[in-house]
Design a protein around this motif. Structure first.
Motif, mmCIF file in Angstrom:
data_model
loop_
_atom_site.group_PDB
_atom_site.id
_atom_site.type_symbol
_atom_site.label_atom_id
_atom_site.label_comp_id
_atom_site.label_asym_id
_atom_site.label_seq_id
_atom_site.Cartn_x
_atom_site.Cartn_y
_atom_site.Cartn_z
ATOM 1 N N LEU A 91 24.433 -5.887 29.252
ATOM 2 C CA LEU A 91 23.102 -6.543 29.610
ATOM 3 C C LEU A 91 23.197 -7.464 28.562
ATOM 4 C CD1 LEU A 91 20.496 -6.775 30.840
ATOM 5 C CD2 LEU A 91 19.623 -4.974 29.328
ATOM 6 N N ARG A 100 24.532 -6.078 24.877
ATOM 7 C CA ARG A 100 24.468 -4.597 24.461
ATOM 8 C C ARG A 100 25.017 -3.836 25.898
ATOM 9 N NH1 ARG A 100 18.964 -2.223 23.238
ATOM 10 N NH2 ARG A 100 19.813 -0.154 23.660
ATOM 11 N N VAL A 102 25.728 -0.755 28.521
ATOM 12 C CA VAL A 102 24.471 -0.075 29.023
ATOM 13 C C VAL A 102 25.316 1.259 29.655
ATOM 14 C CG1 VAL A 102 22.973 -1.760 29.514
ATOM 15 C CG2 VAL A 102 24.636 -1.258 31.098
ATOM 16 N N THR A 106 25.960 5.956 36.600
ATOM 17 C CA THR A 106 25.382 6.053 37.955
ATOM 18 C C THR A 106 26.189 4.732 38.622
ATOM 19 O OG1 THR A 106 23.332 6.513 36.785
ATOM 20 C CG2 THR A 106 23.279 5.642 39.205
ATOM 21 N N VAL A 107 26.138 4.031 38.157
ATOM 22 C CA VAL A 107 26.917 2.733 39.136
ATOM 23 C C VAL A 107 28.439 3.232 39.530
ATOM 24 C CG1 VAL A 107 27.691 0.362 39.076
ATOM 25 C CG2 VAL A 107 25.480 1.191 38.336
ATOM 26 N N LEU A 129 24.687 -7.814 34.222
ATOM 27 C CA LEU A 129 23.181 -7.712 34.199
ATOM 28 C C LEU A 129 22.885 -8.850 33.123
ATOM 29 C CD1 LEU A 129 22.688 -3.797 33.748
ATOM 30 C CD2 LEU A 129 21.909 -5.313 35.494
ATOM 31 N N TRP B 110 18.975 2.088 39.357
ATOM 32 C CA TRP B 110 19.566 1.981 38.054
ATOM 33 C C TRP B 110 19.379 1.015 37.413
ATOM 34 C CZ3 TRP B 110 23.499 -1.049 36.112
ATOM 35 C CH2 TRP B 110 23.902 -0.531 34.922
ATOM 36 N N ALA B 111 19.482 -0.270 37.755
ATOM 37 C CA ALA B 111 19.164 -1.609 37.187
ATOM 38 C C ALA B 111 17.553 -1.559 36.608
ATOM 39 C CB ALA B 111 19.469 -2.754 38.238
ATOM 40 N N VAL B 114 17.288 0.647 33.664
ATOM 41 C CA VAL B 114 17.960 -0.208 32.371
ATOM 42 C C VAL B 114 16.891 -1.180 32.017
ATOM 43 C CG1 VAL B 114 19.659 -1.672 31.617
ATOM 44 C CG2 VAL B 114 20.294 0.523 33.153
ATOM 45 N N THR B 118 15.674 -0.842 27.828
ATOM 46 C CA THR B 118 16.275 -1.630 27.108
ATOM 47 C C THR B 118 15.284 -2.612 26.135
ATOM 48 O OG1 THR B 118 16.665 -3.287 28.504
ATOM 49 C CG2 THR B 118 18.511 -1.472 27.905
#
Lengths: 145, 145
Positions: A91, A100, A102, A106-107, A129, B110-111, B114, B118
């Motif tokens: 991200l 950082r 992540v 899941t992906v 991201l 998921w995105a 996140v 964060t």
DNA sequence: TTCGTTGCAAAAGGTTTGCATACCA
DNA sequence: TGGTATGCAAACCTTTTGCAACGAA
């Protein structure tokens, strides 16, 4: 992942001043950097390395899986050394460049199941991201790139 | 998302022969196409549209969210009209360019999580899936791009 | 000594811009 | 008529390549 990947390995790897310098510069960068960034940094610090060599070294690192590559909106490639345990997703802050890693299990799983369901093989994925980190949000730092 | 996005909308939108042609060509393409592809197609079919105009039109469509953009290994941008219900992710065949939308709810969620975890805000994501489709696998079609 | 490596300059490839002209509203 | 859109050529940027010189093993 230290020194013996099974594929894409060049037959030989000669150790030179320039390659050492590029590797060091790459390791010293906390975040993603472009070939240009690296070259500028090297030049500034007195290491004399040609831009061509920076590109060639990065390309080799990419082929051998030693760096993660991410693409800027402009198409510019940004590099970062890959952690020992495989590829990661990051991200990245659009303002200061802070990145950082992540957790992307899941992906990864999702991508695998898509591959299985569609009849496609050799499925690869790229995920990028971006956002604005807490620090920049409060500082209102202008966009960097 | 038909005609009134809230942001990034140009103050005016003059309807011209060239823009209509670009839009039509884009709609007629079953898969992702590059600016060059579009321009070549337009030229071949007699529509006289400058490459510059193709680029400008695509950039505007991108800004207003009317097309999805994906990036080739080379950095080349490929465009595809965005479906009415929001952005999509695609699985693209590396050999023939065939693309099919995939269900990406998992990734979207998921995105979002996140982003929430964060401290980053305005998180955006880009996901690119590539593979080799069943047809190409059996035909051994050589890589196209 | 050998052969991979370097670096300059130039090419390549894609995208954007300056500016005068053409055209929609 | 006013101001936007167009298109050509040239600029731009990043990345790659040709080739002679260099240097690690």
């Amino acid at each position: 992942m230290d020194d013996s990947p099974t594929r894409g390995r060049p037959p030989s790897w000669r150790s030179t001043r320039q390659r050492a310098a590029v590797l060091r510069a790459l390791r010293d960068s906390p975040d993603f950097v472009s070939a240009n960034d690296l070259h500028a940094g090297l030049t500034a610090s007195g290491a004399n390395v040609g831009l061509t060599t920076v590109y060639r070294t990065l390309r080799m690192l990419e082929r051998t899986g030693h760096v993660d590559v991410v693409r800027e909106r402009t198409g510019e490639r940004l590099y970062r050394p890959r952690p020992a345990d495989g590829h990661r997703h990051y991200l990245v802050c659009r303002r200061c460049g802070l990145s950082r890693p992540v957790d992307s299990e899941t992906v990864e799983h999702w991508a695998d199941s898509v591959a299985a369901a569609t009849g496609f093989t050799e499925v690869e994925h790229t995920l990028e991201l971006t956002g604005v980190c807490g620090h920049c949000r409060s500082q209102s730092v202008p966009p960097q790139r």
